[in-house]
Structure formats: C-alpha cells, structure tokens
Design an enzyme around this catalytic site. Structure first.
Site, PDB file in Angstrom:
ATOM      1  N   ASP A  50       0.839  -1.253   0.173  1.00 39.18           N
ATOM      2  CA  ASP A  50      -0.054   0.200   0.094  1.00 39.18           C
ATOM      3  C   ASP A  50       1.127   1.260  -0.061  1.00 39.18           C
ATOM      4  OD1 ASP A  50      -2.257  -1.827   0.581  1.00 39.18           O
ATOM      5  OD2 ASP A  50      -2.683  -0.962   2.237  1.00 39.18           O
TER       6      ASP A  50
ATOM      7  N   HIS B 170      -4.595   9.801   0.531  1.00 38.72           N
ATOM      8  CA  HIS B 170      -4.741   8.664   2.135  1.00 38.72           C
ATOM      9  C   HIS B 170      -5.343   9.171   3.088  1.00 38.72           C
ATOM     10  CE1 HIS B 170      -2.537   5.965   4.829  1.00 38.72           C
ATOM     11  NE2 HIS B 170      -2.670   4.913   3.579  1.00 38.72           N
TER      12      HIS B 170
ATOM     13  N   HIS C 114      -6.229   3.146  -3.672  1.00 37.21           N
ATOM     14  CA  HIS C 114      -6.039   3.511  -1.903  1.00 37.21           C
ATOM     15  C   HIS C 114      -6.035   5.166  -1.739  1.00 37.21           C
ATOM     16  CE1 HIS C 114      -4.642   2.196   1.839  1.00 37.21           C
ATOM     17  NE2 HIS C 114      -3.432   3.159   1.695  1.00 37.21           N
TER      18      HIS C 114
ATOM     19  N   HIS D 231       3.758  -2.262   2.780  1.00 38.91           N
ATOM     20  CA  HIS D 231       3.687  -1.044   2.397  1.00 38.91           C
ATOM     21  C   HIS D 231       5.301  -0.346   1.255  1.00 38.91           C
ATOM     22  CE1 HIS D 231       0.544  -1.002   5.828  1.00 38.91           C
ATOM     23  NE2 HIS D 231       0.689  -0.043   5.083  1.00 38.91           N
TER      24      HIS D 231
HETATM   25 ZN   LIG Z   1      -2.421   2.972   3.734  1.00 42.93          ZN
END
Ligand SMILES: [Zn+2]
Length: 229
Positions: free
Chosen positions: A47, A101, A97, A190
């Site tokens: 991510d 954010h 995503h 991530h």
């Molecule tokens: Zn995230």
C-alpha cells in the site's frame, strides 16, 4: 439499570468500531479479506505507493519471479507516474488506495467519491489500467463508500494479516506474516508511507526477503489478489 445502559452503549460503540474497521466487516461497504482456501497460495499486497523506494521492491520481486498487488494513492501516482507504470509493466496488479490517503471517518459521500475518482483517473492515465480493487486507508469504511465502490466497479480488499511494517523491524514483520500465512491469505505490507516522499522501506524489503523463501519452503505460491479470490 445504569449498568445495563452503559453495557449497551459500550456494545454499540464496539459494534460501530467493528463495522468501520473490522477486517471481515462488510456492513458499511463490502470487502474481502481472505482468498480461496483450497489453493496453497498467498497474495502479498503493498500500500501507499508508488514511492521513490518502490523500484527497489520491484527489483526484489523480479528476482523472486513473483507477482504482487499494489494499492496506489493518486497523489503519489501523479508525483511518480513512471514508477507507477513500471509496476504495471512488471505484471503486478494495481488497486486504488484513494487519492490523498485520508481516514474516511466522518467524510461526506461527495468527498469519498472525489478521493476514489481522482485516484482511479490518475492510475489509469499513468498505467493504462483502471483498478478493479480498492483498499480503504487505515481500513476505515464509511457510509458513501459502498455506492462509490459500486459506481467504479471496485471490490473492497482488507487483509488476512497486516505486517505493521511502518513501525516494526523486519524480523518482527516477517514473524507476523509467517504466523498469519494460510491458504488464500492476503498480506498487507507497504511500499510507501502515506504521501511521504522517499520513505524508508528497508524493514519492508528485508521482511520480503525472509517471507518469500520461507513460504515457498512451505509449498506456497504467490498470486495477485484477483487470482487468489
Ligand atoms: Zn495506506
């Protein structure tokens, strides 16, 4: 009486927390958190990219000859469109995503729609691929998300195991992931840190170096999220 009331308030609060953030909750917006249990396969997901640190991860995944899934933020894609394209060209799956954010708590349906549509457009422009998967930042689902996911034909994706690689050491991250590994597991890691430029993802890279050979030894293969569902 007061105790009963407090207990029901506490129960309602914990139910609401589950609805919003529980990995297996589909009450606010539908999502998957686990793939096909009959296949000895795991999906690694990354991510918050693309980031300046993503190419190092791409190199590592290429060396392991494996595909993963990248949940990208639109703002990061506009900053680094060439890296976003490299991820797609390497055969990895790309998910949405959001654009910047945000945690979606208390956000309006219009705000949520804009976050999704801007990311969707930026990703499509840079990579030529319109995502079919969506992961909510911090795992927070909020009213308005269900309709936005439907409008953009996005499947919500949570995780079976989350490595907490933004704060733990590589051995700790690998330990969490290896303990959580099972048929069809979706693992959250991530390759960025929200919108931070040049994030330090060494813990993530070192964890991948431990996780991939260890799971292969246990007979697992690595698939994209779409292929594992
Ligand atoms: Zn995230």
């Amino acid at each position: 009486m007061v105790e009963a009331m407090l207990a029901s308030v506490a129960a309602a609060a914990s139910f609401a927390a589950y609805a919003v953030r529980g990995k297996s909750s589909s009450l606010i917006a539908p999502s998957v958190w686990q793939g096909d249990r009959s296949k000895r396969a795991v999906a690694l997901t990354f991510d918050d990219g693309p980031s300046e640190s993503t190419p190092a991860l791409l190199e590592l995944l290429a060396r392991f000859d494996m595909r993963a899934t990248f949940f990208m933020c639109g703002a990061n894609v506009r900053r680094l469109p060439i890296i976003a394209r490299q991820v797609a060209e390497a055969g990895h799956e790309i998910g949405n995503h959001t654009d910047t954010h945000p945690a979606l708590y208390f956000k309006s349906p219009g705000f949520i729609e804009q976050e999704i549509v801007r990311a969707q457009e930026s990703i499509a422009q840079a990579t030529g691929v319109a995502p079919r998967l969506f992961r909510a930042p911090y795992g927070v689902r909020w009213p308005g998300l269900r309709a936005a996911q439907q409008r953009h034909a996005l499947t919500g994706v949570m995780w079976t195991a989350i490595g907490r690689d933004w704060k733990l050491t590589a051995p700790q991250v690998a330990d969490i992931v290896l303990k959580g590994a099972r048929n069809g597991a979706i693992v959250c890691l991530h390759d960025g840190r929200a919108l931070t430029p040049t994030p330090d993802i060494r813990a993530t890279l070192d964890a991948v170096r431990i996780i991939v050979p260890a799971l292969r030894d246990q007979g697992f293969t690595f698939e994209t999220v779409s292929r594992i569902l």
